[in-house]
Design an enzyme around this catalytic site. Structure first.
Site, short mmCIF file in Angstrom:
data_model
loop_
_atom_site.label_atom_id
_atom_site.label_comp_id
_atom_site.label_asym_id
_atom_site.label_seq_id
_atom_site.Cartn_x
_atom_site.Cartn_y
_atom_site.Cartn_z
N SER A 50 -20.09 0.92 11.47
CA SER A 50 -21.26 0.21 10.90
C SER A 50 -22.43 1.28 10.58
O SER A 50 -22.68 1.85 11.43
CB SER A 50 -21.83 -0.86 11.87
OG SER A 50 -20.72 -1.63 12.04
N GLU A 77 -27.73 2.28 12.26
CA GLU A 77 -27.01 2.58 13.60
C GLU A 77 -26.92 3.84 13.95
O GLU A 77 -27.01 4.22 14.87
CB GLU A 77 -26.12 1.60 13.70
CG GLU A 77 -25.16 1.52 15.02
CD GLU A 77 -23.95 0.59 15.08
OE1 GLU A 77 -24.07 -0.50 14.61
OE2 GLU A 77 -22.88 0.86 15.48
N ARG A 137 -27.30 -2.15 20.87
CA ARG A 137 -27.29 -1.00 20.20
C ARG A 137 -28.21 0.08 20.92
O ARG A 137 -28.90 1.22 20.15
CB ARG A 137 -27.15 -0.54 18.89
CG ARG A 137 -26.06 -1.39 18.14
CD ARG A 137 -24.65 -0.87 18.51
NE ARG A 137 -23.65 -1.54 17.90
CZ ARG A 137 -23.04 -2.93 18.41
NH1 ARG A 137 -23.66 -3.17 19.71
NH2 ARG A 137 -22.12 -3.33 17.70
C1 LIG Z 1 -14.47 3.08 12.26
C2 LIG Z 1 -15.32 2.90 13.39
C3 LIG Z 1 -15.51 1.78 13.95
C4 LIG Z 1 -16.62 1.67 14.76
N1 LIG Z 1 -16.69 0.38 15.57
C5 LIG Z 1 -17.74 0.47 16.45
C6 LIG Z 1 -18.27 -0.80 17.12
O1 LIG Z 1 -17.22 -1.87 16.89
N2 LIG Z 1 -18.89 -0.98 17.89
C7 LIG Z 1 -19.69 -0.26 18.18
O2 LIG Z 1 -20.75 -0.09 19.07
N3 LIG Z 1 -19.62 1.21 17.53
C8 LIG Z 1 -18.88 1.37 16.58
N4 LIG Z 1 -18.47 2.57 15.99
C9 LIG Z 1 -19.37 3.65 16.32
C10 LIG Z 1 -19.05 4.58 17.54
O3 LIG Z 1 -17.78 4.39 17.70
C11 LIG Z 1 -19.48 4.47 18.80
O4 LIG Z 1 -21.07 4.58 18.64
C12 LIG Z 1 -19.17 5.57 19.88
O5 LIG Z 1 -19.66 5.24 21.05
C13 LIG Z 1 -19.77 6.88 19.41
O6 LIG Z 1 -18.96 8.03 20.03
P1 LIG Z 1 -18.84 9.38 19.87
O7 LIG Z 1 -18.39 10.15 21.13
O8 LIG Z 1 -18.15 9.86 18.75
O9 LIG Z 1 -20.40 9.92 19.65
P2 LIG Z 1 -21.13 10.89 18.73
O10 LIG Z 1 -21.18 10.71 17.50
O11 LIG Z 1 -20.36 12.21 19.20
O12 LIG Z 1 -22.70 11.24 19.41
C14 LIG Z 1 -23.31 10.00 19.27
C15 LIG Z 1 -24.70 10.13 19.82
O13 LIG Z 1 -24.56 10.48 21.20
C16 LIG Z 1 -24.91 11.75 21.50
N5 LIG Z 1 -24.35 12.16 22.78
C17 LIG Z 1 -22.82 12.21 22.59
N6 LIG Z 1 -22.20 12.26 23.69
C18 LIG Z 1 -23.16 12.73 24.49
C19 LIG Z 1 -23.22 12.78 26.13
N7 LIG Z 1 -22.23 13.25 26.91
N8 LIG Z 1 -24.46 12.96 26.64
C20 LIG Z 1 -25.76 12.90 25.82
N9 LIG Z 1 -25.66 12.46 24.53
C21 LIG Z 1 -24.53 12.16 23.83
C22 LIG Z 1 -25.08 12.56 20.15
O14 LIG Z 1 -25.90 13.61 20.34
C23 LIG Z 1 -25.32 11.77 19.38
O15 LIG Z 1 -26.84 11.41 19.35
C24 LIG Z 1 -17.51 2.85 15.16
C25 LIG Z 1 -17.35 3.97 14.17
C26 LIG Z 1 -16.34 4.37 13.53
C27 LIG Z 1 -16.11 5.59 12.95
#
Ligand SMILES: Cc1cc2nc3c(=O)[nH]c(=O)nc-3n(C[C@H](O)[C@H](O)[C@H](O)COP(=O)(O)OP(=O)(O)OC[C@H]3O[C@@H](n4cnc5c(N)ncnc54)[C@H](O)[C@@H]3O)c2cc1C
Length: 338
Positions: free
Chosen positions: A225, A321, A155
């Site tokens: 998580s 996380e 992570r």
């Molecule tokens: C039901 C559920 C299940 C999940 N299962 C997993 C799993 O199995 N494994 C896992 O690893 N994660 C999991 N996650 C966590 C999540 O899906 C991941 O971390 C995902 O990559 C986040 O994507 P997001 O676009 O929503 O990020 P966001 O929440 O929108 O952003 C996350 C961070 O990245 C930054 N950011 C976003 N986009 C950019 C960009 N283009 N450039 C620079 N910074 C940026 C944001 O400012 C923030 O700090 C899960 C989440 C949920 C809700």
């Protein structure tokens, strides 16, 4: 009027403005406008790994830069993807196109641009395995650079440190080997025969298991998580396993041992524990959920109780996380929780 910030926790949090951008030019324009108004900016994909602890006094920029380009040589497929594509849609598109590799990472919410940032992982596979390059734009200059070595860890990546400030991920390059090998080390995937299983079968199974085990954020707000699985040294592990012989544990290459944070929380009897509208999920203790009317403070207070209870029972510190934001931008959760 303030605008609602999209977040899978479904918390009522607002920003001065929320703007979707479809190109690097629009992104840079947005950044310059924010500079002129002296407002902080924050980039979001789907807000599925983010906890806003209060309203954001700035502009939230939603990355919607789209594109999927596939090229190949005799050994590999090369996929160049816009950072605003939805991760699961990419995985699904590649499986439909008979390009295997990402099937273990099906149904992880969020955007492609967020995947390298925390090196998403599931079912024994991490993003790192397929990373070719990450494309970033430097906001101050507009220069686009390609980073090949993301210094990935559990992570973790260089995009959480060196490129945290002043850079935005705008594209991701993946490299998928044509001599595909299934990865079946984890959970129910172990039951498949590696000689006959297909990527499509693994994809379907991962989707089925995830749907049955994890709460759907569209129905019950959550961010997956909430805590990282803690990694402890062997001495502490040996002492703990004497008392808890059934404790799940995963030895690491460096001699340390990774434990299951969900199991530790469950052992503290916290499944279903609720503060205000926020609760520890009653099936999966690693997930904190919004029962419908939670406010950000409920989630913060609940996560503090979880951390303190696990600390007292096991002498193990759980680190979140998910990323914590306040009115100015990202904050170190320890400042709020300890
Ligand atoms: C039901 C559920 C299940 C999940 N299962 C997993 C799993 O199995 N494994 C896992 O690893 N994660 C999991 N996650 C966590 C999540 O899906 C991941 O971390 C995902 O990559 C986040 O994507 P997001 O676009 O929503 O990020 P966001 O929440 O929108 O952003 C996350 C961070 O990245 C930054 N950011 C976003 N986009 C950019 C960009 N283009 N450039 C620079 N910074 C940026 C944001 O400012 C923030 O700090 C899960 C989440 C949920 C809700």
């Amino acid at each position: 009027m303030k605008k609602a910030i999209p977040n899978t926790f479904k918390l009522p949090v607002y920003a001065y403005d929320v703007i979707s951008v479809c190109s690097v030019e629009q992104l840079l324009d947005c950044y310059r406008q924010a500079k002129i108004k002296n407002l902080p900016i924050l980039i979001l994909g789907e807000g599925s790994n983010t906890l806003f602890t209060e309203d954001f006094d700035g502009i939230v920029i939603i990355n919607r830069i789209k594109a999927i380009m596939v090229t190949e040589d005799s050994d590999y497929w090369f996929i160049h993807v816009g950072a605003g594509e939805i991760w699961h849609q990419l995985v699904s598109y590649l499986i439909d196109s008979n390009i295997p590799g990402l099937e273990n990472l099906a149904l992880i919410p969020g955007c492609v641009g967020s995947a390298p940032i925390q090196n998403i992982g599931a079912y024994g596979v991490e993003f790192e395995k397929f990373a070719h390059f990450v494309e970033l734009v430097e906001l101050a200059t507009g220069n686009v650079i390609r980073v090949k070595d993301g210094k990935y860890g559990y992570r973790e990546s260089i995009f959480k440190s060196q490129y945290l400030e002043g850079y935005v991920v705008v594209g991701v390059g993946l490299k998928l080997i044509k001599q595909w090998q299934p990865i079946l080390e984890y959970g129910e995937l172990k039951n498949f025969d590696p000689n006959t299983v297909t990527a499509r079968v693994i994809f379907d199974k991962v989707c089925e298991v995830r749907r049955s085990k994890l709460p759907d954020p569209n129905i019950l707000g959550n961010a997956g998580s909430f805590f990282k699985n803690p990694v402890i040294d062997k001495v502490q592990y040996d002492a703990l396993i004497e008392y808890y012989p059934n404790m799940p544990a995963y030895p690491q290459a460096n001699g340390q041992v990774k434990l299951a944070a969900g199991w530790l929380i469950d052992q503290c009897g916290l499944k279903g524990y609720q503060i205000g509208g926020a609760a520890v999920h009653d099936k999966q203790a690693l997930v904190l959920v919004n029962k419908g009317n939670a406010i950000a403070q409920d989630v913060v207070d609940l996560s503090r109780v979880v951390i303190n209870t696990v600390q007292q029972k096991f002498n193990i510190h759980l680190s979140p996380e998910i990323r914590f934001m306040n009115k100015q931008g990202e904050i170190n959760p320890n400042l709020l929780l300890l």
